[in-house]
Design an enzyme around this catalytic site. Sequence first.
Site, PDB file in Angstrom:
ATOM      1  N   ARG A   1      34.301  77.908  69.204  1.00 23.31           N
ATOM      2  CA  ARG A   1      34.055  79.073  68.360  1.00 23.31           C
ATOM      3  C   ARG A   1      35.379  79.832  68.139  1.00 23.31           C
TER       4      ARG A   1
ATOM      5  N   ASP B   1      32.291  73.853  74.117  1.00 23.52           N
ATOM      6  CA  ASP B   1      33.558  74.093  74.802  1.00 23.52           C
ATOM      7  C   ASP B   1      33.565  73.255  76.086  1.00 23.52           C
TER       8      ASP B   1
ATOM      9  N   ALA C   1      41.742  69.097  75.054  1.00 18.71           N
ATOM     10  CA  ALA C   1      42.565  69.516  76.200  1.00 18.71           C
ATOM     11  C   ALA C   1      43.391  70.737  75.847  1.00 18.71           C
ATOM     12  N   GLN C   2      43.786  71.471  76.877  1.00 19.42           N
ATOM     13  CA  GLN C   2      44.920  72.385  76.749  1.00 19.42           C
ATOM     14  C   GLN C   2      46.103  71.417  76.892  1.00 19.42           C
TER      15      GLN C   2
ATOM     16  N   THR D   1      47.412  60.445  80.287  1.00 22.45           N
ATOM     17  CA  THR D   1      48.771  60.771  79.831  1.00 22.45           C
ATOM     18  C   THR D   1      49.869  60.205  80.720  1.00 22.45           C
TER      19      THR D   1
ATOM     20  N   GLU E   1      52.226  61.919  81.555  1.00 26.60           N
ATOM     21  CA  GLU E   1      52.600  63.012  82.467  1.00 26.60           C
ATOM     22  C   GLU E   1      52.108  62.752  83.896  1.00 26.60           C
TER      23      GLU E   1
ATOM     24  N   TYR F   1      49.645  70.757  84.080  1.00 27.00           N
ATOM     25  CA  TYR F   1      48.998  69.869  83.092  1.00 27.00           C
ATOM     26  C   TYR F   1      48.837  68.462  83.682  1.00 27.00           C
TER      27      TYR F   1
ATOM     28  N   LYS G   1      45.272  66.410  84.587  1.00 30.92           N
ATOM     29  CA  LYS G   1      44.943  65.100  84.006  1.00 30.92           C
ATOM     30  C   LYS G   1      44.811  64.032  85.101  1.00 30.92           C
TER      31      LYS G   1
ATOM     32  N   ARG H   1      51.389  67.150  64.160  1.00 28.65           N
ATOM     33  CA  ARG H   1      51.686  67.618  65.508  1.00 28.65           C
ATOM     34  C   ARG H   1      51.775  69.143  65.529  1.00 28.65           C
TER      35      ARG H   1
HETATM   36  P1  NAP Z   1      46.008  68.729  70.299  1.00 27.39           P
HETATM   37  O1  NAP Z   1      46.476  68.526  68.894  1.00 27.39           O
HETATM   38  O2  NAP Z   1      46.534  69.882  71.080  1.00 27.39           O
HETATM   39  O3  NAP Z   1      44.407  68.818  70.252  1.00 27.39           O
HETATM   40  C1  NAP Z   1      43.671  69.273  71.348  1.00 27.39           C
HETATM   41  C2  NAP Z   1      42.237  69.493  70.909  1.00 27.39           C
HETATM   42  O4  NAP Z   1      41.489  69.969  72.032  1.00 27.39           O
HETATM   43  C3  NAP Z   1      42.056  70.530  69.786  1.00 27.39           C
HETATM   44  O5  NAP Z   1      41.071  70.062  68.908  1.00 27.39           O
HETATM   45  C4  NAP Z   1      41.562  71.743  70.547  1.00 27.39           C
HETATM   46  O6  NAP Z   1      40.764  72.615  69.770  1.00 27.39           O
HETATM   47  C5  NAP Z   1      40.699  71.084  71.600  1.00 27.39           C
HETATM   48  N1  NAP Z   1      40.402  71.950  72.737  1.00 27.39           N
HETATM   49  C6  NAP Z   1      41.285  72.661  73.482  1.00 27.39           C
HETATM   50  N2  NAP Z   1      40.626  73.353  74.428  1.00 27.39           N
HETATM   51  C7  NAP Z   1      39.296  73.091  74.275  1.00 27.39           C
HETATM   52  C8  NAP Z   1      38.122  73.515  74.937  1.00 27.39           C
HETATM   53  N3  NAP Z   1      38.166  74.368  75.956  1.00 27.39           N
HETATM   54  N4  NAP Z   1      36.941  73.027  74.511  1.00 27.39           N
HETATM   55  C9  NAP Z   1      36.864  72.182  73.459  1.00 27.39           C
HETATM   56  N5  NAP Z   1      37.953  71.751  72.782  1.00 27.39           N
HETATM   57  C10 NAP Z   1      39.159  72.197  73.191  1.00 27.39           C
HETATM   58  O7  NAP Z   1      46.288  67.424  71.186  1.00 27.39           O
HETATM   59  P2  NAP Z   1      46.567  65.911  70.737  1.00 27.39           P
HETATM   60  O8  NAP Z   1      48.026  65.720  70.641  1.00 27.39           O
HETATM   61  O9  NAP Z   1      45.687  65.557  69.614  1.00 27.39           O
HETATM   62  O10 NAP Z   1      46.114  65.148  72.064  1.00 27.39           O
HETATM   63  C11 NAP Z   1      44.796  64.681  72.215  1.00 27.39           C
HETATM   64  C12 NAP Z   1      44.533  64.399  73.683  1.00 27.39           C
HETATM   65  O11 NAP Z   1      45.464  63.423  74.158  1.00 27.39           O
HETATM   66  C13 NAP Z   1      44.704  65.588  74.620  1.00 27.39           C
HETATM   67  O12 NAP Z   1      43.756  65.458  75.645  1.00 27.39           O
HETATM   68  C14 NAP Z   1      46.102  65.424  75.188  1.00 27.39           C
HETATM   69  O13 NAP Z   1      46.194  66.047  76.454  1.00 27.39           O
HETATM   70  C15 NAP Z   1      46.174  63.915  75.287  1.00 27.39           C
HETATM   71  N6  NAP Z   1      47.512  63.338  75.198  1.00 27.39           N
HETATM   72  C16 NAP Z   1      48.271  63.604  74.093  1.00 27.39           C
HETATM   73  C17 NAP Z   1      49.518  63.009  73.984  1.00 27.39           C
HETATM   74  C18 NAP Z   1      50.394  63.259  72.791  1.00 27.39           C
HETATM   75  O14 NAP Z   1      51.584  62.946  72.880  1.00 27.39           O
HETATM   76  N7  NAP Z   1      49.869  63.766  71.685  1.00 27.39           N
HETATM   77  C19 NAP Z   1      49.974  62.156  74.999  1.00 27.39           C
HETATM   78  C20 NAP Z   1      49.156  61.921  76.108  1.00 27.39           C
HETATM   79  C21 NAP Z   1      47.911  62.513  76.177  1.00 27.39           C
HETATM   80  P3  NAP Z   1      41.395  73.838  68.927  1.00 27.39           P
HETATM   81  O15 NAP Z   1      41.735  73.254  67.594  1.00 27.39           O
HETATM   82  O16 NAP Z   1      40.271  74.808  68.890  1.00 27.39           O
HETATM   83  O17 NAP Z   1      42.595  74.332  69.679  1.00 27.39           O
HETATM   84  O1  G4F Z   2      57.186  67.975  73.038  1.00 27.58           O
HETATM   85  P1  G4F Z   2      56.967  68.405  74.441  1.00 27.58           P
HETATM   86  O2  G4F Z   2      56.446  69.764  74.650  1.00 27.58           O
HETATM   87  O3  G4F Z   2      56.000  67.301  75.071  1.00 27.58           O
HETATM   88  P2  G4F Z   2      55.692  66.864  76.581  1.00 27.58           P
HETATM   89  O4  G4F Z   2      55.976  67.950  77.534  1.00 27.58           O
HETATM   90  O5  G4F Z   2      56.355  65.552  76.814  1.00 27.58           O
HETATM   91  O6  G4F Z   2      54.113  66.674  76.524  1.00 27.58           O
HETATM   92  C1  G4F Z   2      53.490  65.923  75.471  1.00 27.58           C
HETATM   93  O7  G4F Z   2      53.428  64.569  75.869  1.00 27.58           O
HETATM   94  C2  G4F Z   2      52.606  64.300  77.023  1.00 27.58           C
HETATM   95  C3  G4F Z   2      52.680  62.802  77.277  1.00 27.58           C
HETATM   96  O8  G4F Z   2      53.815  62.502  78.041  1.00 27.58           O
HETATM   97  C4  G4F Z   2      51.195  64.741  76.713  1.00 27.58           C
HETATM   98  F1  G4F Z   2      50.373  64.434  77.768  1.00 27.58           F
HETATM   99  C5  G4F Z   2      51.176  66.233  76.421  1.00 27.58           C
HETATM  100  O9  G4F Z   2      49.848  66.609  76.060  1.00 27.58           O
HETATM  101  C6  G4F Z   2      52.097  66.504  75.239  1.00 27.58           C
HETATM  102  O10 G4F Z   2      51.545  65.898  74.099  1.00 27.58           O
HETATM  103  O11 G4F Z   2      58.310  68.258  75.272  1.00 27.58           O
HETATM  104  C7  G4F Z   2      59.041  67.078  75.339  1.00 27.58           C
HETATM  105  C8  G4F Z   2      60.380  67.347  76.058  1.00 27.58           C
HETATM  106  C9  G4F Z   2      60.235  68.088  77.379  1.00 27.58           C
HETATM  107  O12 G4F Z   2      61.099  67.514  78.334  1.00 27.58           O
HETATM  108  C10 G4F Z   2      60.715  69.490  77.051  1.00 27.58           C
HETATM  109  O13 G4F Z   2      61.276  70.195  78.161  1.00 27.58           O
HETATM  110  O14 G4F Z   2      61.177  68.167  75.218  1.00 27.58           O
HETATM  111  C11 G4F Z   2      61.771  69.165  76.025  1.00 27.58           C
HETATM  112  N1  G4F Z   2      62.124  70.326  75.173  1.00 27.58           N
HETATM  113  C12 G4F Z   2      63.382  70.772  74.962  1.00 27.58           C
HETATM  114  N2  G4F Z   2      63.346  71.872  74.187  1.00 27.58           N
HETATM  115  C13 G4F Z   2      61.266  71.127  74.534  1.00 27.58           C
HETATM  116  C14 G4F Z   2      62.037  72.101  73.910  1.00 27.58           C
HETATM  117  N3  G4F Z   2      59.921  71.097  74.423  1.00 27.58           N
HETATM  118  C15 G4F Z   2      59.331  72.037  73.650  1.00 27.58           C
HETATM  119  N4  G4F Z   2      57.983  71.986  73.497  1.00 27.58           N
HETATM  120  N5  G4F Z   2      60.040  73.037  73.047  1.00 27.58           N
HETATM  121  C16 G4F Z   2      61.406  73.127  73.140  1.00 27.58           C
HETATM  122  O15 G4F Z   2      62.022  74.022  72.592  1.00 27.58           O
END
Ligand code: NAP
Ligand code: G4F
Length: 326
Positions: free
Chosen positions: A36, A58, A82-83, A125, A127, A149, A153, A184
């Site tokens: 919501r 949620d 996820a957050q 992930t 992570e 985080y 996970k 993104r």
């Molecule tokens: P994202 O763009 O941040 O999307 C996260 C989604 O989760 C959004 O739709 C968000 O809704 C929803 N959400 C957050 N809190 C919620 C809650 N309390 N209840 C219900 N829905 C909630 O993330 P993404 O990049 O698509 O990633 C998708 C999944 O893959 C996540 O679980 C992330 O941790 C995991 N993951 C991502 C990566 C990556 O590099 N992208 C890598 C490894 C794992 P709102 O629109 O309302 O915020």
């Molecule tokens: O883009 P990031 O915030 O992604 P991060 O921390 O790797 O996490 C993402 O990937 C994970 C999978 O490995 C997912 F599980 C997670 O949900 C998410 O999608 O940061 C990438 C790197 C980090 O080392 C960060 O310290 O970039 C470095 N960085 C440097 N300057 C920055 C910045 N990150 C962000 N967000 N903003 C900066 O200004």
Amino acid sequence: MNEKRAFITGISGQDGSFLAEFLLEKGYKVFGLVRRMSNPSFPLIDHLLDKVTLIDGDMTDSHSIYKALNEAMPHEIYNLAAQSFVGTSWKQPELTANVNGLGVARLLENVRNICPSAKVFQASTSELYGNTTVMPQHECTPFQPRSPYGISKLYAYWMVVNYRESYNMFCCNGITFNHESERRGIEFVTRKITHGVAEIVARKRNKILLGNTQAKRDWGYSKDYVEAFWLMLQQDEPVDYVVATGEQHSVQDFIDEAFKQAGFDKEDVAYHIGIDERYYRPADVNYLLGDPSKIERGLGWKAKTKFSELVKIMVDSDLKLMGVNK
Ligand code: NAP
Ligand code: G4F
């Protein structure tokens, strides 16, 4: 009716929006859980709103998950909610654990009671590997999470394994390395860079302020990765897989490539980058590199989009959004 039903949590996010498109093309009936909001807005799935069924709920509220599953009665469940921002997990560790960790316990318990034969994909992930010294990381590399985080996970990962082994449920973890796209979120480093480059071209700013530019990641394209999620649920047995490209680049490499794609000379890049300690984390994951050989062998899946193509897609999209040309 033979129509397959899929339920996506996190449908409004980057991966959720690409996965919804992918499943609709395959003929699925798609349900999505959405939170919501005071001012409802779903920019990434605006174009799908007449094709998917959104259900309010949620991950922190078990009853709403119960009601959503009863309405959707899905054959396949993709838990992408996820957050997802590591930086925020240091500021809101409790919320992060509640959504990402306990949220999975709530989901699995409800699946067990309502639709136990549904297949469940959990967005795990890289992570989980955190501070590891093993390069590259594969399915048997020990976990060493390095953020609230990553820890949230990790709990989710083990819940999935335990529900699979204890209740014979079809649930599996995609241990997914970083994947990006033109959709993104703006706070993640890749999009922050491509959006910043577009603003510099549009003369709206001069500098992009960043934290640790030496960190290295294995960056793929989200649109490729959602196919891997789906493939994992088309198998007869639930198996956990690393989803990655097998290539590693630093944040600095990403910066250089983004400016190059926007037509800048290499010697001009440094002027446009500033380091700001606000963007450093209490602890960072310095190196991640996935070994995708198991998913290549098991499912025939391979990341299609190369690093430079990914950066180009993102830069071109942000330049277009800004209304400027290279
Ligand atoms: P994202 O763009 O941040 O999307 C996260 C989604 O989760 C959004 O739709 C968000 O809704 C929803 N959400 C957050 N809190 C919620 C809650 N309390 N209840 C219900 N829905 C909630 O993330 P993404 O990049 O698509 O990633 C998708 C999944 O893959 C996540 O679980 C992330 O941790 C995991 N993951 C991502 C990566 C990556 O590099 N992208 C890598 C490894 C794992 P709102 O629109 O309302 O915020
Ligand atoms: O883009 P990031 O915030 O992604 P991060 O921390 O790797 O996490 C993402 O990937 C994970 C999978 O490995 C997912 F599980 C997670 O949900 C998410 O999608 O940061 C990438 C790197 C980090 O080392 C960060 O310290 O970039 C470095 N960085 C440097 N300057 C920055 C910045 N990150 C962000 N967000 N903003 C900066 O200004």
